[in-house]
Structure formats: structure tokens, C-alpha cells
Design an enzyme around this catalytic site. Sequence first.
Site, short mmCIF file in Angstrom:
data_model
loop_
_atom_site.label_atom_id
_atom_site.label_comp_id
_atom_site.label_asym_id
_atom_site.label_seq_id
_atom_site.Cartn_x
_atom_site.Cartn_y
_atom_site.Cartn_z
CG HIS A 1 -2.13 -0.85 1.04
ND1 HIS A 1 -3.32 -0.41 0.51
CD2 HIS A 1 -2.32 -2.15 1.31
CE1 HIS A 1 -4.19 -1.41 0.47
NE2 HIS A 1 -3.61 -2.48 0.96
CE LYS B 1 -14.41 6.42 0.03
NZ LYS B 1 -13.78 6.82 1.30
CE LYS C 1 -7.22 13.80 -0.38
NZ LYS C 1 -7.12 12.53 -1.10
NE ARG C 2 -5.61 10.10 9.73
CZ ARG C 2 -5.40 9.18 10.67
NH1 ARG C 2 -6.24 8.18 10.82
NH2 ARG C 2 -4.37 9.28 11.50
CE LYS D 1 -3.79 10.81 2.68
NZ LYS D 1 -4.51 10.11 1.59
CB THR E 1 -10.65 4.68 -2.04
OG1 THR E 1 -10.35 5.05 -0.68
CG2 THR E 1 -9.91 3.41 -2.41
C1 LIG Z 1 -12.52 6.98 1.60
C2 LIG Z 1 -12.08 7.46 2.92
C3 LIG Z 1 -10.74 7.76 3.15
C4 LIG Z 1 -9.68 7.64 2.07
O1 LIG Z 1 -9.54 8.88 1.42
P1 LIG Z 1 -8.32 9.17 0.45
O2 LIG Z 1 -8.67 10.48 -0.16
O3 LIG Z 1 -8.30 8.08 -0.56
O4 LIG Z 1 -7.11 9.22 1.28
C5 LIG Z 1 -10.37 8.22 4.40
N1 LIG Z 1 -11.27 8.38 5.39
C6 LIG Z 1 -12.57 8.12 5.20
C7 LIG Z 1 -13.53 8.35 6.32
C8 LIG Z 1 -13.03 7.66 3.97
O5 LIG Z 1 -14.33 7.38 3.80
#
Ligand SMILES: *Cc1c(COP(=O)(O)O)cnc(C)c1O
Length: 805
Positions: free
Chosen positions: A352, A652, A540-541, A546, A648
Site C-alpha cells: 500500500h 467517491k 482525507k487524512r 497529501k 479511494t
Molecule cells: C474513503 C475514505 C478515506 C480515504 O480517502 P483518500 O482520499 O483516498 O485518502 C479516508 N477516510 C474516510 C472516512 C473515507 O471514507
Amino acid sequence: MTEKEVRTLIQGKLSRYFGVLPQEASREQIYKAVVMSVRDILLEKRQQFHKVMKNKKGKRVYYLCMEFLLGRSLKNNVYNLGLQDAYEKALKSYELTLEDLYEEEPDAGLGNGGLGRLAACFMDALATGDYPAMGYSIRYDYGLFKQKIVDGWQTELPDVWLPGGEVWLTQRTDKSCIVKFDGWVHEEWSDQGLKVTHGGYKEVEAVAYDMMISGKNSEAVSVLRLWRARNVSRFDMKLFSQGDYLRCMQDENEAEVISKVLYPADNHYEGKSLRLKQQYFLVSASLQNIINDHKHRYGPLNLLPEMAAIHINDTHPALAIPELMRILMDENGFTWDDAWAITTATFAYTNHTVMAEALETWQEDLIARRLPRIHMIIKEINRRFVSELWNIYPGQHALIDNMSIMSNGMIRMANLCVVASHKVNGVSALHSEIIKDSIFNGFYRLWPDKFTNVTNGIAHRRWLCQSNPELCALLNDCIGEGYVQDASQLSKFRKYENDSSVLNRLTEIKLLKKKQFADYAYKKEGVLIDPNTVFDVQAKRMHEYKRQLLNVMNIISLYNELKDDPNKKMQPQTFIFGAKAAPSYLMAKKIIKLICYLAEDIRKQPKIREKLNVVYMEDYNVSMAERLMPASEVSEQISLAGKEASGTGNMKFMINGALTVGTLDGANVEMSEAVGSDNIFIFGLRAEEVDELWTKGYNSSRYYNTDEGLRRIIETLIRGFNGESFSDMANYLLTGSPVADPYMCMADYESYRQTQQKIKSLYAEDPARWAKMSLNNIAAAGIFSADRSIKEYADNIWHLKSLKS
Ligand SMILES: *Cc1c(COP(=O)(O)O)cnc(C)c1O
């Protein structure tokens, strides 16, 4: 199932478990009764499926992961089982709606971010695809912390999820087993070979809790088995009667602390003893369970690779490899060679990340002390592997040291996984190439066929169907409902790209979802958001790679423009952030503070506020994401190229019609190919350009010296916001050590700013074209369904058959 049957089921639960009549029941009791009724339906379904499986003697997949970021389950299960109408009607007599009950459920936050959410999406896709599957993880008492922002600073509160979440779990006392730590190992050669004894160990009991996850219109039910640590000898009666009450309690805690709390570090390893114990606890309990079930069902263990695929999601469960070797040799009398053949044919591993700070390396002496037998086995795996390498690459010290599992007193878990797995995959096309060229290059040259790619996917039924029913109503009208089961059918939507009535409906739906989100944000946090501004979202985190900071730099430039000329013509925009930082990640916390202070500064200037709003949403989690994705118009996917393995969140946003501004990183590359470069905003350095610049020696001052705008941003940071200077951020970008601006925000800034400007002009000037691009993104998002990912894993890695086939 009819409304009447559902009502009877709920009533039965209320009277049996709470001793109340329907009219006396509290909302919480009704929520729990409803969950119990759904659980019964799922258990029944799972039993049916078991029977079918038994007759078919089919192969199963076991997915090992330290994290499953499940979020809520009631809506997902009721939707997947097609029981919405029945439940909605049954609940009328309680004067409640399903929506009311959904809000009663706490998020199961047993994961940090993308990695854990991926595992959860996979359980859904496995069930829907009718694959026999079981996930294994830990039943943490506390999930990922709750985030509270106090004067811009993140503080962490414990996430108490079990009071409302436990009703989903079925305790399986029949599946309990013992996990052993510490002690000594004794080796003795006899006629039967080497006999190994492990003694003086501490025992911890692993107790199983099962959670059922339904598929959509399928027979399969996935089981997630969560292990809880319990002390074996409940009370030491001697200590107890000697009056050493506290000591007695302390001993109990020593074991139970293992499943107490999820480690809150994302993309970062923690070389702590307790974390190691958690990892071994998970894999030992899970492997014992898999082996017992296999023996019970199929008998001989040499059939294991035929009947079981075991997946290691990231290196966190890597100790499953020596654990299986241990069980085969020490407990079942296999020779090393036979055990190794079974092990390597059974395991597959997903990588990952390539970031050094996230690659797990354990101190050899820690493993030797805590897991003496496992340590011996790893040493022997490495001894044999390295001697093989000496034959293939005589004299190539550097290469062999690089590929070795053990080096300088450290054990490299990624190398262990590659050596012992029959397949290794990355999580996007770009990432899978990068691992072959970089960290695993030696292995790739040795075993080219071992390496493959499976691009991540999302549970599109959760992220589209359940989160955005309004958009689905439009899709149903245009293309029918086939996409629910088969996301590739979303491509049919493309036919409507020039249909103005469809485009108008699309725009109306987005506005509605924005209003709903603004209401939610106001109720939850008291923040004001104007739904008529463009919603530009980064959720995101919080991580340097990022680059939330790059986003902030652009906002500061807009802020400066409005300071200079408050009447400047500009598309009014709302920048929304949602992100948790690891509690010990200081830089990440400072970036949160910067965003909060900038937001507050703007809030105090009514004239600027009209065109520029910054909102930090506290405690970003799955349930918030489900509200935020449908409301988003611009999706920020701006990591430094080469650093985000897949992402991911990007998928979304896309499936809900947001337009992406992004670097060519992770799955953004494939999103761009799928939707076409006219329908996405790509900017910045490419991965190979990043490497080149890095190798030449990156110097961020170069950009500062030549770019007026950047100079102004740095000055503004130093002057600060809302009465606080952020000169530490300016230093980070310009003079930080060991390297200034390690994620190259300065290098990508100008390209990002120009792209942002283009996006916002388009939004202001050509809403019809915007809507068309949005439609095209929805239509192209089908391949990012987890159903597709799972089919690829099943076909190419696990060799697993669907019951459907
Ligand atoms: C999908 C999701 C992530 C992953 O987000 P990335 O932009 O791919 O890092 C992190 N936290 C939550 C709550 C999510 O639903």
C-alpha cells in the site's frame, strides 16, 4: 419478508431483550431491536450459504487486515437485503423512520483511513459477488479517536463505539483459542527430525465476535471475525486471597490491553511492543481458526492451498507467514520444505505504500523476546533465501543486502511478504509500476510473474446508491437500475451528455445535496455555508504528502487578491476540509491550526467572506463522508506524484459528479484515462519529474525567488491570521531541515494556481459545460467499483470461484 413479519420480529426482540411493550420502548431500544432483527436475517442467510458451500466444497478467501473502517451498518444491510419498504412501514407504528434509526448508530471506526475503508468495501463486494469470504481483524474497544478542535488545535477523545455497535456482534465462544507470547524455545534433534518446544510463555485468550455483511441480491454473506483479547486465568486466586487485589487486576489488564485501542497512525509505522502484540494476536488467532476449520471440513493440510487463499493486506499481518509455518511444522509434523510449499502457495500480499516512514521494520530483539519461535522461523526463512541469492547473484553484496529480510538487527516485513507470497500487487497501475522499479526491483527481476496490479475500488452501492438517492432516481430514469449490480452500466449515462433537461436535473440535485450538507454542517458545528458558492473539498487524512498545504497556499493567494480589492469579480467559493491527524504528528496538527485560523480570520471580514469561505469540518469519518461526497463539486486529489498509492476518496467524489483537480498520482491516472483529459483537471509534476528534480537536488527557494505570488504567500504566512503568525510554515517551505518543502508544494504551486483559476472561471461562466463534465465523470466511474477489484483478485490472485459462476 413482509411488513408484518418484520413488525413481529422487532416486537419479539423488544419483549425478550428489554422487557418492554412497543409503546414503552425508547428510540435506542427500538434501534437495538431492529439491529437484532436484521442480524437474525443475516445469520439465517449465512447458514443457508454455508450449506451450499459445504456441498460445493469451494475454495474460500480469508482477508487479514488490522483495520476495517466500516462506518454504519444498518442502512447498508437493510438496503442490500431490499427490506427498506418493509422496515419503513413496520416502523410507522413507532412513529419513527428508518432515517431516525440510522442516526442512532455509532460509526464502527476500526480503521484509520483509505486502507481500512478498502477492506470494508471489499467485504461488501465479496458478498455481492457471491464469493465465500471471511475477514479477520481485532475487536478494538476503542476505534479511531474522535477529533475535537480546540482553538485550532486537534485534541483526541476516545471513541466509545461498543454501547451502540455491539448489537451487531455475535460472540462465538466455540471459536476461542490461545495465543502465546514470550517464554523460551528448546530444540532437540531426534529420529523424527527437529523437535521444538516452546515453554514459559504467557497465554492470552482470543475470543471471536462475528459481524455479518450482506451482499446485494446475492446468496453470500461475508463474515468479519473480530478477535478480543482476554486473560486466561481470570483471577489468580492466590494473589487474590493474599489480599493483593490491585496486582490481580493489573495482570488481567496486561492481556486485555491488546485489543483495547486502534493505533491512530495512518501511513506510518509504530515500532511499539504493544502494536507487535496486536499484530501477532490477530494472525495467530486467525491462522489457528483457518486451520481448524480446514481440518474439520476437508481434512489433510496439504490441501490448504487448494481450499484457502489467505490475503495479507499491507504488511501489518505479515507474521501470518511464520505463524502458518509454525503450525504446520510444530503442531502438524510437516517438514520445512513441505510447510514452505504450502505457505507460499497460500499467501498473497498487497502493498500500500513506498514511503520509507510507512514501511514496517521490527527490531529483531523485540521479536526474539516477544515471539521466540516466530523469530527462529523468520531467521531460517531468511537464511535459506539469502543462500539462494548467493547462488544466483554471487558477489553482489549490495543487491543481496537490499533484498534480505533481515539486516542490521531489523526485520523488513515487506521483504518477508514478497518472499513468501505467490502474488504481490500494488493498488493502482502507476503504483504497481513504481514498486517494481523501486522497493521491490530486485524481487521483480528475480520473479517478474509474481507482480501484478489490482486498482482499488469502492462499494458504489454505499457511496452512490445509499448516499445519493436523488442522483440514483435520475440514473434510474435514464439508464434503468442495472448499474446497482453492475457498475459498468453507468457508462450508459453518457448518452445524456447533451440532454439539457437531464443536465438541469443533475445541477438541481447537486444544489439540493449542497443545501442538505450546509444544514448538517450548521446543526453539527454551527458553521454557515452558502449553498450557492462552489464547494471545493479536500477530505482525507491530514498528511504532508497529501498536500493540504498546497490547497491553503492557493486560498491565501485568493485572500490576498480580495484584500487588495474587495470588489474584485470572483466566483464565490467555499473550501471545505475534513481530516484527522495522527496524535503525535506535529506538522499535520500545525496545518490544521493554520486552516482554522485562516477560516476564522476570513469570518471576521464580511466583505471577503462573501466570496471566500473556509470551513474545517471536525471529526471527519465515514458517515460524514457519505454526506459530503454528494455535495462536492471540486475534488482535491493533489498529492505529490508518486506518493499516493491509489486513493479511494477520489473515486467517491467522481461517482457523485465532482470534478477532480489532481496530480497524475495513484488512481487519478486511471480516472483521467476513463473520463478523458477534457473532463478532469490535471496539473503539476509527474512522478518521474519528481524523482528527477529530487535527484538533482530540490531547492524550493528557486520558486520563491522567481514567483511574486509565492513571495506574497510566504509574507502573509509570517504576518499570520487571526492574530497568530505562521512563520513556522514559511520556514517549513523555505528553510526547513533536513530538506525545505519536502513534498514540493512550491514547485507545483503555480501550475496548481492556474488550474484552480481555470476551474473557477469555467464554473462561473459555463454551467452547462460544467454539468456535462460532471455527467461524464459519473458515467466513467463504473470501473472504480470494488466489485471489479474483487473480480480481479478472485480471477488472477486467489483463483476463487463465485457461487454464481
Ligand atoms: C474513503 C475514505 C478515506 C480515504 O480517502 P483518500 O482520499 O483516498 O485518502 C479516508 N477516510 C474516510 C472516512 C473515507 O471514507
